[in-house]
Design an enzyme around this catalytic site. Sequence first.
Site, PDB file in Angstrom:
ATOM      1  CG  PHE A 177       6.730   7.346  -1.624  1.00 31.78           C
ATOM      2  CD1 PHE A 177       5.573   6.676  -1.987  1.00 31.78           C
ATOM      3  CD2 PHE A 177       6.972   7.548  -0.268  1.00 31.78           C
ATOM      4  CE1 PHE A 177       4.681   6.215  -1.041  1.00 31.78           C
ATOM      5  CE2 PHE A 177       6.075   7.092   0.692  1.00 31.78           C
ATOM      6  CZ  PHE A 177       4.933   6.421   0.316  1.00 31.78           C
TER       7      PHE A 177
ATOM      8  N   GLY B 287       0.828  -1.192   0.000  1.00 28.86           N
ATOM      9  CA  GLY B 287       0.000   0.000   0.000  1.00 28.86           C
ATOM     10  C   GLY B 287       0.866   1.246   0.000  1.00 28.86           C
ATOM     11  CB  CYS B 288       0.336   4.634  -1.371  1.00 34.00           C
ATOM     12  SG  CYS B 288      -1.334   4.977  -0.771  1.00 34.00           S
ATOM     13  CG  HIS B 289      -1.198   6.154   3.418  1.00 40.55           C
ATOM     14  ND1 HIS B 289      -0.882   7.493   3.486  1.00 40.55           N
ATOM     15  CD2 HIS B 289      -2.442   6.092   2.884  1.00 40.55           C
ATOM     16  CE1 HIS B 289      -1.889   8.212   3.025  1.00 40.55           C
ATOM     17  NE2 HIS B 289      -2.843   7.393   2.651  1.00 40.55           N
TER      18      HIS B 289
END
Length: 303
Positions: free
Chosen positions: A274, A113-115
Site C-alpha cells: 500500500f 500507523g503505516c507499518h
Amino acid sequence: MAKIFIDGSAGTTGLRIAERLDARQDIEIIKLPEELRKDEKARADALNSADVAFLCLPDAAAIDAVALVTNPDTVIIDTSTAHRVADGWTYGFPELKGQKEKIISSKRIANPGCHASGFISLVAPLVQQGIIKPEINLSAFSLTGYSGGGKKMIAEYEGEDRDKLLDAPRQYGIAQMHKHLPEMKKLCGLQSNPVFCPVVADYYAGMEVTVPLFNGNIDEIKNVYKEYYKEGLVHFVDSADEDGFLSANAFEGRDDMQITVVGNDERILLISRFDNLGKGASGSAIQNMNLVLGYPENTGLIV
C-alpha cells in the site's frame, strides 16, 4: 454540508488529506489564515466548529489539541501515535471484524500507523480464525518510501548534497522499541511484540510489509483472506508478483491495500502492499471520515 478542519495541514499527512478533500463538493473545509495556524484560540474555534477534525500533529500536540475540544458533536480523527491504544478511542481500521460499526458511532478515532496497518491486516484475521495462536512469536520486515519520515526526511533524500548512505536501504527501529509495536500487539491479540525490522529506501512512497510463517496450510490461509476482505479498501490477490518480484512502490498514489500470500506449506510469506501516505495515513483517515459522515468509504479516494 459537513465542516472539516485539518489541524496540522502543513505536514505530509495533512497535505495529502487536504489534496484529496479540496476536490470534493460535498464538504466544507475550515481554513485558518497562515498567521493564525498556530494560534490556540483560532484553532480551538475551528476544532469546535467542525463536524470532523483531523489531527495531523506530533503526539504531544495532538493530546493538547484534544483538550481544546468542548463540542460533544465534533469527531476527532487523530493521525498521531498518541491515542492508538488509549481507552475511549476507536482504532480506525474498518476492515477488521466489527471495527467498521465502532468507527461509525465513534467521536474519537485513532488512525492506524503505516507499518502497523500492513502487519495488522495480515496477522489479525489469522489470529481471529485460529490459524495462528496468540502466543506465537512473529517477525516482520517492512519497506517504506522516505516520505514516511515527514518533511525533514524528504528534504534529506531530495537534497542536492545528500549523504551517500541514503543511496542504499537503511534499517531503523533497531532497538526494537518502534512506536507502532503497541498497536500491532493489541489489535492482533498477540501476547508479545513481534521482532520488527522497518527499512527506509530511496523512493518517495509505497510500503511492503512481510510476515514470514513456518509450517502451515497456504491454501487455508489464502481462503481466510478471501473471505475476510470482501469489503472495504483491502483486497486479496492470489497472484500479485511482477515476474517474480514484488515492488514496494506498486501502490504509490493509491488509497487501497493489496494482500497476497506466497511460498509453500513449509515456508509462507504474508505480504501487504500500500502507500504509506495512502492507506497507511491520509487515505485511511479520509476513509474513516467517510464512514462517520455516512458516505461510501471510498469517496474521494484513489483505489
